[in-house]
Each structure stands twice: as C-alpha cells, then as structure tokens.
Scaffold this motif. Structure first.
Motif, PDB file in Angstrom:
ATOM      1  N   SER A 195       0.844  -1.358  -0.196  1.00  0.00           N
ATOM      2  CA  SER A 195      -0.089  -0.007  -0.021  1.00  0.00           C
ATOM      3  C   SER A 195       0.864   1.205  -0.053  1.00  0.00           C
ATOM      4  CB  SER A 195      -1.019  -0.045   1.245  1.00  0.00           C
ATOM      5  OG  SER A 195      -0.270  -0.035   2.276  1.00  0.00           O
ATOM      6  N   LEU A 196       1.886   1.166   0.702  1.00  0.00           N
ATOM      7  CA  LEU A 196       2.942   2.473   0.733  1.00  0.00           C
ATOM      8  C   LEU A 196       3.377   2.722  -0.624  1.00  0.00           C
ATOM      9  CD1 LEU A 196       4.648   4.538   2.237  1.00  0.00           C
ATOM     10  CD2 LEU A 196       6.492   2.928   2.296  1.00  0.00           C
ATOM     11  N   GLY A 197       3.947   1.473  -1.387  1.00  0.00           N
ATOM     12  CA  GLY A 197       4.510   1.655  -2.618  1.00  0.00           C
ATOM     13  C   GLY A 197       3.395   2.155  -3.816  1.00  0.00           C
ATOM     14  N   ALA A 198       2.131   1.855  -3.679  1.00  0.00           N
ATOM     15  CA  ALA A 198       1.143   2.300  -4.652  1.00  0.00           C
ATOM     16  C   ALA A 198       0.876   3.566  -4.218  1.00  0.00           C
ATOM     17  CB  ALA A 198      -0.001   1.164  -4.428  1.00  0.00           C
ATOM     18  N   VAL A 212      12.407   9.125  -1.669  1.00  0.00           N
ATOM     19  CA  VAL A 212      11.414   9.287  -0.232  1.00  0.00           C
ATOM     20  C   VAL A 212      10.943   7.980  -0.061  1.00  0.00           C
ATOM     21  CG1 VAL A 212       9.112  10.283   0.399  1.00  0.00           C
ATOM     22  CG2 VAL A 212      10.749  11.739  -0.800  1.00  0.00           C
ATOM     23  N   CYS A 213      10.340   7.147  -1.003  1.00  0.00           N
ATOM     24  CA  CYS A 213       9.721   6.019  -0.718  1.00  0.00           C
ATOM     25  C   CYS A 213      10.810   5.077  -0.276  1.00  0.00           C
ATOM     26  CB  CYS A 213       9.191   5.265  -2.062  1.00  0.00           C
ATOM     27  SG  CYS A 213       8.228   3.868  -1.904  1.00  0.00           S
ATOM     28  N   ALA A 214      12.106   5.097  -0.457  1.00  0.00           N
ATOM     29  CA  ALA A 214      12.978   4.099  -0.041  1.00  0.00           C
ATOM     30  C   ALA A 214      13.413   4.421   1.556  1.00  0.00           C
ATOM     31  CB  ALA A 214      14.371   4.112  -0.519  1.00  0.00           C
ATOM     32  N   ALA A 215      13.496   5.571   1.616  1.00  0.00           N
ATOM     33  CA  ALA A 215      13.588   6.241   3.257  1.00  0.00           C
ATOM     34  C   ALA A 215      12.352   6.101   3.950  1.00  0.00           C
ATOM     35  CB  ALA A 215      13.807   7.661   3.114  1.00  0.00           C
ATOM     36  N   ILE A 216      11.162   6.113   3.500  1.00  0.00           N
ATOM     37  CA  ILE A 216       9.951   5.646   4.348  1.00  0.00           C
ATOM     38  C   ILE A 216      10.029   4.126   4.785  1.00  0.00           C
ATOM     39  CG2 ILE A 216       7.685   5.628   4.637  1.00  0.00           C
ATOM     40  CD1 ILE A 216       7.691   8.327   2.922  1.00  0.00           C
ATOM     41  N   VAL A 266      12.345  -2.933   1.524  1.00  0.00           N
ATOM     42  CA  VAL A 266      12.567  -1.615   0.506  1.00  0.00           C
ATOM     43  C   VAL A 266      12.745  -2.140  -0.996  1.00  0.00           C
ATOM     44  CG1 VAL A 266      14.398   0.079  -0.038  1.00  0.00           C
ATOM     45  CG2 VAL A 266      14.036  -0.460   2.085  1.00  0.00           C
ATOM     46  N   PRO A 267      13.251  -3.064  -1.242  1.00  0.00           N
ATOM     47  CA  PRO A 267      13.068  -3.853  -2.757  1.00  0.00           C
ATOM     48  C   PRO A 267      11.770  -3.877  -3.150  1.00  0.00           C
ATOM     49  CG  PRO A 267      14.775  -4.993  -1.625  1.00  0.00           C
ATOM     50  CD  PRO A 267      14.245  -4.217  -0.507  1.00  0.00           C
ATOM     51  N   LEU A 268      10.942  -4.461  -2.468  1.00  0.00           N
ATOM     52  CA  LEU A 268       9.394  -4.670  -2.799  1.00  0.00           C
ATOM     53  C   LEU A 268       8.671  -3.478  -2.859  1.00  0.00           C
ATOM     54  CD1 LEU A 268       7.350  -6.695  -3.473  1.00  0.00           C
ATOM     55  CD2 LEU A 268       6.542  -7.045  -0.951  1.00  0.00           C
ATOM     56  N   THR A 269       8.829  -2.554  -1.807  1.00  0.00           N
ATOM     57  CA  THR A 269       8.289  -1.292  -2.006  1.00  0.00           C
ATOM     58  C   THR A 269       8.521  -0.478  -3.209  1.00  0.00           C
ATOM     59  OG1 THR A 269       8.562  -1.082   0.558  1.00  0.00           O
ATOM     60  CG2 THR A 269       7.810   0.801  -0.516  1.00  0.00           C
ATOM     61  N   LEU A 270       9.826  -0.682  -3.508  1.00  0.00           N
ATOM     62  CA  LEU A 270      10.403   0.291  -4.865  1.00  0.00           C
ATOM     63  C   LEU A 270       9.646  -0.697  -6.008  1.00  0.00           C
ATOM     64  CD1 LEU A 270      13.820   1.048  -3.969  1.00  0.00           C
ATOM     65  CD2 LEU A 270      11.820   2.545  -4.149  1.00  0.00           C
ATOM     66  N   ALA A 271       9.766  -1.729  -5.912  1.00  0.00           N
ATOM     67  CA  ALA A 271       8.938  -2.558  -7.080  1.00  0.00           C
ATOM     68  C   ALA A 271       7.649  -2.045  -7.291  1.00  0.00           C
ATOM     69  CB  ALA A 271       9.348  -3.844  -6.828  1.00  0.00           C
TER      70      ALA A 271
END
Length: 147
Positions: free
Chosen positions: A20-23, A37-41, A49-54
């Motif tokens: 949900s954060l990545g989206a 910003v996304c990686a930092a959060i 982090v890799p999944l969030t960025l994906a």
C-alpha cells in the motif's frame, strides 16, 4: 533473482503495508524524488525496501495519468483558480505574467498534493486490507519457494 529478497522478514501485515505504501507514493503528483522518499520511508518503518520500490515502479505510469486529474481535484477541493493547460494559454500566460503564472502553477501543484493526500489515505487503507486478505489466503494455500 530470488524471491527471498522480496519477502525477507515479512509478516503479512508488513507485506500489505509495503504494497500500500509503494502504491500510494507511486501516484504522488510530483516528479523526481519519489524513489528516494519511498526508500527512506520503507527503511524507517522497517519494511522491505526492494518490494516497496518494485510496487512503486509498477504503479508509476499512473502518476503521469493522474497528474492533471489531481490538479483539477485540488483546484475544486481548495477553491484554487483553474490552471490553464492548453499549450497556447501556457505560452500567453508565460509571456504576459511569467511570475504570476509560475505562482499559479505552484498553487495548483500544492492543491494536487492535498487532493493526493486525501485520495491516498483512502486508497492506502483499501489496498492494505485487500492485499492483507490476499496474502493470508495465498500463504495458507501455497508457500513461496525461491526460483
């Protein structure tokens, strides 16, 4: 690539939060710094982090598609003067009053950020619970194996 990198140390709740954060951040109406910003959060919240960025990169085309709708929604919600976006109007406004037009652009972008914040709260909540349900069901049926 192994799946271990994407699921390392992840409970279903953290995995759903990661999605949900990545989206939500992937559709923010500002360009250029979203990845950092996304990686930092994600790192601060101890998410994957890799999944969030994906996920961020997967939904990022929506960022472009939703840019103007977020501007228009922000103008509507916050009673901001409508930003002319037709090419000939942009040229006219830049020639007549460049500083005034840039100020108007900033107001519209700030309104778009406000609209995004409201939409992303709802979207994030819905995505969190939907992905949590799917993750729990998928986990019960079939364990993931590394490829």
């Amino acid at each position: 690539m192994t799946l271990g990198l994407f699921r390392q140390g992840m409970s279903p709740e953290k995995l759903a939060l990661t999605i949900s954060l990545g989206a939500a951040l992937g559709i923010i109406p500002i360009f250029g710094f979203v990845t950092a910003v996304c990686a930092a959060i994600a790192a601060w919240w101890r998410l994957n982090v890799p999944l969030t960025l994906a996920v961020l990169y997967l939904v990022m085309p929506l960022q472009i598609l939703l840019f103007v709708p977020f501007i228009r929604l922000g103008e509507l919600l916050f009673s901001i003067e409508k930003l002319p976006l037709a090419p000939e109007k942009i040229v006219d406004n830049l020639q007549l009053d460049p500083l005034g037009y840039v100020t108007q652009i900033w107001r519209s972008v700030l309104g778009a950020l406000g609209a995004w914040a409201l939409v992303s709260i709802v979207l994030g909540g819905v995505l969190y619970y939907l992905s949590l349900i799917l993750i729990v069901r998928f986990k019960k049926k079939k364990p993931l194996r590394d490829v």
